[in-house]
Scaffold this motif. Structure first.
Motif, PDB file in Angstrom:
ATOM      1  N   VAL A 169       0.841  -1.201   0.000  1.00 57.51           N
ATOM      2  CA  VAL A 169       0.000   0.000   0.000  1.00 57.51           C
ATOM      3  C   VAL A 169       0.876   1.252   0.000  1.00 57.51           C
ATOM      4  O   VAL A 169       0.614   2.209  -0.742  1.00 57.51           O
ATOM      5  CB  VAL A 169      -0.966  -0.001   1.202  1.00 57.51           C
ATOM      6  CG1 VAL A 169      -1.680   1.346   1.317  1.00 57.51           C
ATOM      7  CG2 VAL A 169      -1.994  -1.123   1.066  1.00 57.51           C
ATOM      8  N   LYS A 170       1.924   1.242   0.796  1.00 53.38           N
ATOM      9  CA  LYS A 170       2.835   2.388   0.813  1.00 53.38           C
ATOM     10  C   LYS A 170       3.503   2.575  -0.544  1.00 53.38           C
ATOM     11  O   LYS A 170       3.684   3.705  -1.012  1.00 53.38           O
ATOM     12  CB  LYS A 170       3.892   2.204   1.899  1.00 53.38           C
ATOM     13  CG  LYS A 170       3.364   2.335   3.311  1.00 53.38           C
ATOM     14  CD  LYS A 170       4.485   2.206   4.330  1.00 53.38           C
ATOM     15  CE  LYS A 170       3.944   2.354   5.748  1.00 53.38           C
ATOM     16  NZ  LYS A 170       5.011   2.200   6.772  1.00 53.38           N
ATOM     17  N   VAL A 171       3.888   1.473  -1.172  1.00 56.39           N
ATOM     18  CA  VAL A 171       4.525   1.549  -2.484  1.00 56.39           C
ATOM     19  C   VAL A 171       3.558   2.129  -3.512  1.00 56.39           C
ATOM     20  O   VAL A 171       3.916   3.004  -4.312  1.00 56.39           O
ATOM     21  CB  VAL A 171       5.030   0.164  -2.935  1.00 56.39           C
ATOM     22  CG1 VAL A 171       5.627   0.233  -4.336  1.00 56.39           C
ATOM     23  CG2 VAL A 171       6.066  -0.374  -1.947  1.00 56.39           C
ATOM     24  N   ALA A 172       2.308   1.653  -3.484  1.00 52.26           N
ATOM     25  CA  ALA A 172       1.302   2.176  -4.417  1.00 52.26           C
ATOM     26  C   ALA A 172       1.047   3.651  -4.156  1.00 52.26           C
ATOM     27  O   ALA A 172       0.892   4.449  -5.099  1.00 52.26           O
ATOM     28  CB  ALA A 172       0.011   1.371  -4.292  1.00 52.26           C
ATOM     29  N   CYS A 173       1.017   4.027  -2.896  1.00 52.36           N
ATOM     30  CA  CYS A 173       0.697   5.413  -2.537  1.00 52.36           C
ATOM     31  C   CYS A 173       1.798   6.394  -2.944  1.00 52.36           C
ATOM     32  O   CYS A 173       1.539   7.610  -3.025  1.00 52.36           O
ATOM     33  CB  CYS A 173       0.430   5.527  -1.045  1.00 52.36           C
ATOM     34  SG  CYS A 173      -1.218   4.937  -0.544  1.00 52.36           S
ATOM     35  N   LYS A 174       2.996   5.912  -3.209  1.00 48.42           N
ATOM     36  CA  LYS A 174       4.057   6.804  -3.690  1.00 48.42           C
ATOM     37  C   LYS A 174       3.671   7.445  -5.023  1.00 48.42           C
ATOM     38  O   LYS A 174       4.173   8.514  -5.375  1.00 48.42           O
ATOM     39  CB  LYS A 174       5.365   6.034  -3.834  1.00 48.42           C
ATOM     40  CG  LYS A 174       6.007   5.640  -2.510  1.00 48.42           C
ATOM     41  CD  LYS A 174       7.296   4.865  -2.733  1.00 48.42           C
ATOM     42  CE  LYS A 174       7.936   4.469  -1.405  1.00 48.42           C
ATOM     43  NZ  LYS A 174       9.185   3.677  -1.615  1.00 48.42           N
ATOM     44  N   HIS A 175       2.789   6.796  -5.759  1.00 49.00           N
ATOM     45  CA  HIS A 175       2.326   7.313  -7.046  1.00 49.00           C
ATOM     46  C   HIS A 175       1.075   8.183  -6.911  1.00 49.00           C
ATOM     47  O   HIS A 175       0.561   8.667  -7.917  1.00 49.00           O
ATOM     48  CB  HIS A 175       2.032   6.154  -7.995  1.00 49.00           C
ATOM     49  CG  HIS A 175       3.198   5.248  -8.234  1.00 49.00           C
ATOM     50  ND1 HIS A 175       4.265   5.603  -9.030  1.00 49.00           N
ATOM     51  CD2 HIS A 175       3.464   3.993  -7.768  1.00 49.00           C
ATOM     52  CE1 HIS A 175       5.144   4.606  -9.060  1.00 49.00           C
ATOM     53  NE2 HIS A 175       4.679   3.616  -8.303  1.00 49.00           N
ATOM     54  N   ARG A 196      -0.160  -0.935 -11.158  1.00 52.30           N
ATOM     55  CA  ARG A 196       0.901  -1.843 -11.594  1.00 52.30           C
ATOM     56  C   ARG A 196       1.690  -2.434 -10.423  1.00 52.30           C
ATOM     57  O   ARG A 196       2.315  -3.487 -10.565  1.00 52.30           O
ATOM     58  CB  ARG A 196       1.848  -1.127 -12.561  1.00 52.30           C
ATOM     59  CG  ARG A 196       1.273  -0.953 -13.961  1.00 52.30           C
ATOM     60  CD  ARG A 196       2.252  -0.233 -14.891  1.00 52.30           C
ATOM     61  NE  ARG A 196       1.821  -0.289 -16.283  1.00 52.30           N
ATOM     62  CZ  ARG A 196       0.977   0.551 -16.843  1.00 52.30           C
ATOM     63  NH1 ARG A 196       0.462   1.544 -16.113  1.00 52.30           N
ATOM     64  NH2 ARG A 196       0.630   0.429 -18.115  1.00 52.30           N
ATOM     65  N   VAL A 197       1.659  -1.777  -9.274  1.00 45.14           N
ATOM     66  CA  VAL A 197       2.298  -2.351  -8.091  1.00 45.14           C
ATOM     67  C   VAL A 197       1.654  -3.693  -7.769  1.00 45.14           C
ATOM     68  O   VAL A 197       2.333  -4.650  -7.391  1.00 45.14           O
ATOM     69  CB  VAL A 197       2.178  -1.392  -6.886  1.00 45.14           C
ATOM     70  CG1 VAL A 197       2.651  -2.060  -5.594  1.00 45.14           C
ATOM     71  CG2 VAL A 197       2.959  -0.111  -7.150  1.00 45.14           C
TER      72      VAL A 197
END
Length: 360
Positions: A169-175, A196-197
């Motif tokens: 979720v954190k990785v996706a939220c970077k976008h 895409r994450v």
């Protein structure tokens, strides 16, 4: 699957099967006749574990029900999606608000053929968006993507539903760190990268298929049938307390969909009737564990009912994290949870042994 065989697909049948299986194994396995049995399960399996202890207490000495939403039938319909939204909100500033603003942005792009083409190319869709029905399915696909990301928000790389990075979720939220002034194009490009994450963390996907959400291995058709018979879990969104488009719970529409698909209609209150809803204090030796990042905590037992019907909260835990293998990145909360669960198991086994001695 034919309706004839789907008739056997019920929690009550599953519990009876487990009880018969345990009895048979105790008869046929050397040394197993007096061995106590503990039921362990996660998600629907956790529900079955708890219910097995409730309905067949002579078959199992206790049960661990991890991420088991046995109350999802009776909680307010919006709770599930509020937890999903909270996960994205705490992961990054503007993340959940960006997702909330994406729905009208999609509609604005979908109003022209050029917009549909741009979205299809930007998201790398296997089948281009061409009709209002395609757009509706596309948005449903996105909604389930956000739900699945929240459900498997583990602190390390995992592939429970899809190959995913740690804290996806954190990785996706970077976008998705857009302010209110971002253009629709900027916003939807960010959404395409966040998606895409989940669907292409490995980079191996040539295109994204909106008819697949990575949950096919979980037996979606079977679960849908059970939802249409006994597992009626009301779900709704309002777009205010959650980050999704408003969609009220409509039991009649759901019932009609079930009838059109399977030729059956749901028994709306059956799960509460047969399993007791919140009134489970008379039972014993059941652990309900829930992670506070897991959307299914909305229907979980989160407060202990007695000394032996206990609830454990896994801080920073997603869907049945305590049942997964040990990992060096496990939060301290899940390490302590597993230790406590084993302590209960040992006590239940001692109790069962004392009962056997007193009866012999």
């Amino acid at each position: 699957m034919s309706a004839k065989h789907l008739n056997y697909l019920s929690s009550e049948q599953a519990l009876a099967d487990f009880a018969v299986l345990i009895k048979d194994l105790k008869k046929t396995l050397p040394g197993a006749q007096k061995s106590p049995v503990i039921a362990i399960g996660g998600s629907y399996g956790g529900m079955l574990a708890a219910w097995l202890r409730m309905k067949y207490p002579s078959s199992v000495a206790g049960a661990l029900a991890a991420s088991a939403p046995i109350l999802q039938f009776i909680v307010p319909c919006g709770e599930f999606y509020r937890v999903v939204t909270h996960d994205f909100t705490i992961s990054s500033a503007n993340c959940s608000s960006s997702i909330r603003r994406s729905w009208p942005a999609i509609e604005r792009f979908a109003a022209t053929a050029e917009g549909l083409q741009w979205m299809s190319l930007t998201f790398g869709l296997c089948a281009p968006l061409k009709s209002p029905e395609d757009v509706f399915a596309f948005k449903a696909w996105l909604q389930e993507t956000w739900v699945n990301l929240a459900m498997v928000d583990y602190p390390y790389e995992a592939n429970f539903l899809q190959p995913l990075p740690a804290w996806p979720v954190k990785v996706a939220c970077k976008h998705l760190q857009f302010t209110a002034g971002a253009s629709d194009r900027e916003l939807l490009y960010g959404i395409s990268q966040a998606v895409r994450v989940y669907y292409n963390h490995t980079g191996a996907a040539a295109c994204l298929n909106t008819s697949q959400t990575g949950t096919s291995s979980l037996g979606y058709l079977g679960w849908f049938y059970q939802s249409c018979t006994e597992m009626v879990m009301p779900m709704c969104t309002d777009g205010i307390q959650d980050m999704f488009e408003p969609e009220p719970w409509n039991f009649q529409a759901f019932s009609d969909e079930c009838f059109n698909t399977f030729g059956v209609r749901p028994r709306q209150d059956w799960a509460e009737t047969v399993y007791g809803g919140r009134d489970i204090r008379a039972h014993s030796n059941i652990i309900f564990s829930n992670g506070n990042l897991d959307p299914w905590i909305s229907g979980g037992v989160t407060h202990s009912m007695s000394e032996s019907v206990v609830a454990i909260l896994v801080d920073g835990g997603a869907h049945h994290l305590d049942l997964r293998y040990n990992n060096e990145h496990d939060p301290e909360s899940v390490i302590k949870t597993r230790t406590l669960e084993v302590r209960y198991f040992k006590e239940w086994i001692r109790q069962a042994a004392r009962t056997l001695r007193s009866e012999s």
